[in-house]
Every structure is written in C-alpha cells, then in structure tokens.
Scaffold this motif. Structure first.
Motif, short mmCIF file in Angstrom:
data_model
loop_
_atom_site.label_atom_id
_atom_site.label_comp_id
_atom_site.label_asym_id
_atom_site.label_seq_id
_atom_site.Cartn_x
_atom_site.Cartn_y
_atom_site.Cartn_z
N PRO A 49 0.79 -1.23 0.00
CA PRO A 49 0.00 0.00 0.00
C PRO A 49 0.82 1.28 0.00
O PRO A 49 0.28 2.35 -0.23
CB PRO A 49 -0.82 -0.12 1.28
CG PRO A 49 0.03 -0.94 2.19
CD PRO A 49 0.70 -1.94 1.28
N GLY A 50 2.12 1.20 0.24
CA GLY A 50 2.93 2.40 0.34
C GLY A 50 3.45 2.94 -0.97
O GLY A 50 4.10 3.99 -0.99
N GLY A 51 3.19 2.23 -2.06
CA GLY A 51 3.72 2.69 -3.35
C GLY A 51 5.23 2.79 -3.27
O GLY A 51 5.91 1.85 -2.86
N THR A 52 5.78 3.95 -3.62
CA THR A 52 7.23 4.15 -3.56
C THR A 52 7.67 4.76 -2.23
O THR A 52 8.85 5.01 -2.04
CB THR A 52 7.70 5.07 -4.71
OG1 THR A 52 7.03 6.33 -4.59
CG2 THR A 52 7.40 4.45 -6.07
N HIS A 53 6.71 4.99 -1.30
CA HIS A 53 7.04 5.65 -0.04
C HIS A 53 7.56 4.69 1.03
O HIS A 53 8.38 5.07 1.86
CB HIS A 53 5.83 6.40 0.51
CG HIS A 53 5.32 7.44 -0.44
ND1 HIS A 53 5.99 8.61 -0.72
CD2 HIS A 53 4.21 7.46 -1.21
CE1 HIS A 53 5.33 9.31 -1.60
NE2 HIS A 53 4.22 8.64 -1.92
N TRP A 54 7.05 3.46 1.05
CA TRP A 54 7.52 2.47 2.00
C TRP A 54 7.22 1.08 1.45
O TRP A 54 6.42 0.92 0.55
CB TRP A 54 6.93 2.65 3.40
CG TRP A 54 5.46 2.35 3.51
CD1 TRP A 54 4.88 1.12 3.68
CD2 TRP A 54 4.39 3.28 3.50
NE1 TRP A 54 3.51 1.23 3.76
CE2 TRP A 54 3.18 2.56 3.65
CE3 TRP A 54 4.32 4.67 3.37
CZ2 TRP A 54 1.93 3.17 3.67
CZ3 TRP A 54 3.08 5.26 3.38
CH2 TRP A 54 1.91 4.53 3.54
N THR A 55 7.89 0.11 2.03
CA THR A 55 7.70 -1.29 1.65
C THR A 55 7.24 -2.05 2.89
O THR A 55 7.79 -1.86 3.97
CB THR A 55 9.02 -1.90 1.14
OG1 THR A 55 9.44 -1.17 0.00
CG2 THR A 55 8.86 -3.37 0.79
N VAL A 56 6.25 -2.89 2.71
CA VAL A 56 5.77 -3.74 3.80
C VAL A 56 6.43 -5.10 3.66
O VAL A 56 6.47 -5.69 2.56
CB VAL A 56 4.24 -3.91 3.77
CG1 VAL A 56 3.78 -4.90 4.84
CG2 VAL A 56 3.55 -2.57 3.95
N LEU A 57 6.98 -5.58 4.75
CA LEU A 57 7.49 -6.94 4.84
C LEU A 57 6.74 -7.64 5.96
O LEU A 57 6.17 -6.98 6.84
CB LEU A 57 8.99 -6.95 5.14
CG LEU A 57 9.90 -6.27 4.12
CD1 LEU A 57 11.35 -6.32 4.61
CD2 LEU A 57 9.78 -6.92 2.75
N LEU A 58 6.75 -8.95 5.96
CA LEU A 58 6.23 -9.72 7.08
C LEU A 58 7.42 -10.31 7.81
O LEU A 58 8.29 -10.93 7.19
CB LEU A 58 5.30 -10.83 6.60
CG LEU A 58 4.09 -10.38 5.76
CD1 LEU A 58 3.28 -11.60 5.33
CD2 LEU A 58 3.23 -9.40 6.54
N ASP A 59 7.50 -10.07 9.12
CA ASP A 59 8.61 -10.62 9.89
C ASP A 59 8.47 -12.16 9.96
O ASP A 59 7.48 -12.71 9.48
CB ASP A 59 8.71 -9.95 11.27
CG ASP A 59 7.58 -10.29 12.23
OD1 ASP A 59 6.93 -11.35 12.08
OD2 ASP A 59 7.34 -9.49 13.14
#
Length: 131
Positions: A109-119
């Motif tokens: 959902p962050g586009g180029t602003h952030w990346t979501v990872l799952l720990d």
C-alpha cells in the motif's frame, strides 16, 4: 471521575513487547535489524526461557513465545500495532531482512514511499529510506 493533576504527561517508552510462536527467533530477527543482540532471557514458572529481550537506548524490546499466537491475516485483519524502520539504503536492508526470514507480500500500500514486509512470525513491518 475527576483528575486533580492537570499537568501534561511526559512518559518515556520503557518496553515494546511482541508475541510469536518462537519468541527467540523473533527477538533475534529484530535485534539484528536494529544492530544489536538479544541480551536477556526470562524463564516461565518451569524454568523454560519464554521471553527474550534487548535494549536500544533506554527502551527494552521484549519478545514472548506463545503457543497460541496467530499472525494477523494482513491486509484483511486490522493491525493493533506494527513497527516502521528507516534505513540509509532501504534496498540493501530489504534484501538483508528477506535473507533473515522476512517475506514480502504482494499487497504494497505504500507505493514508492515504503515497503511492507512480514517478519518471521508473519507480522507486518514497514521499511523506509531515511528522511
């Protein structure tokens, strides 16, 4: 109920606590991400280590082992809590976190602003470049 003290609160965060099926594994993951090592173990009433901690500054990060833990079904489930991290080289950090056991979900959902990872426990975290 009336509060006689009308002054502003000024607490400091003492501890961030998270649960997982394997508290030690999660503690090692986050300690490494934050450039430190697990420094304390806490036993249960039977002497089995079930909580693992490290410090960053004055704040403790504590990870509990919970047999009943279930990771959120993200993004369908709302998150009560997650952590965001910033890195000078976010691409290199992403690769290192993936090598340490994180996964990258398709939903970003962050586009180029952030990346979501799952720990490693399946809980989302966000990584950003340094602002």
């Amino acid at each position: 109920m009336t509060n006689e003290n009308t002054g502003a609160l000024s607490a400091k965060i003492m501890c961030h606590a998270m649960w997982a099926k394997d508290g030690r594994k999660l503690a090692d993951f986050y300690a490494t991400a934050l450039g430190t090592k697990v420094s304390q173990n806490f036993p249960d009433e039977h002497g089995n280590d079930v909580a693992f901690a490290f410090y960053v500054g004055d704040a403790m990060y504590l990870f509990y082992t919970s047999a009943s833990f279930t990771a959120p079904n993200w993004p369908q489930d709302e998150l009560p809590f997650h952590m965001d991290f910033s890195f000078g080289d976010v691409n290199a950090a992403e690769q290192q976190l993936l090598a340490m056991g994180a996964t990258k979900p398709a939903h970003q959902p962050g586009g180029t602003h952030w990346t979501v990872l799952l720990d490693p426990s399946g809980q989302p975290l966000s990584i950003h470049g340094t602002y």
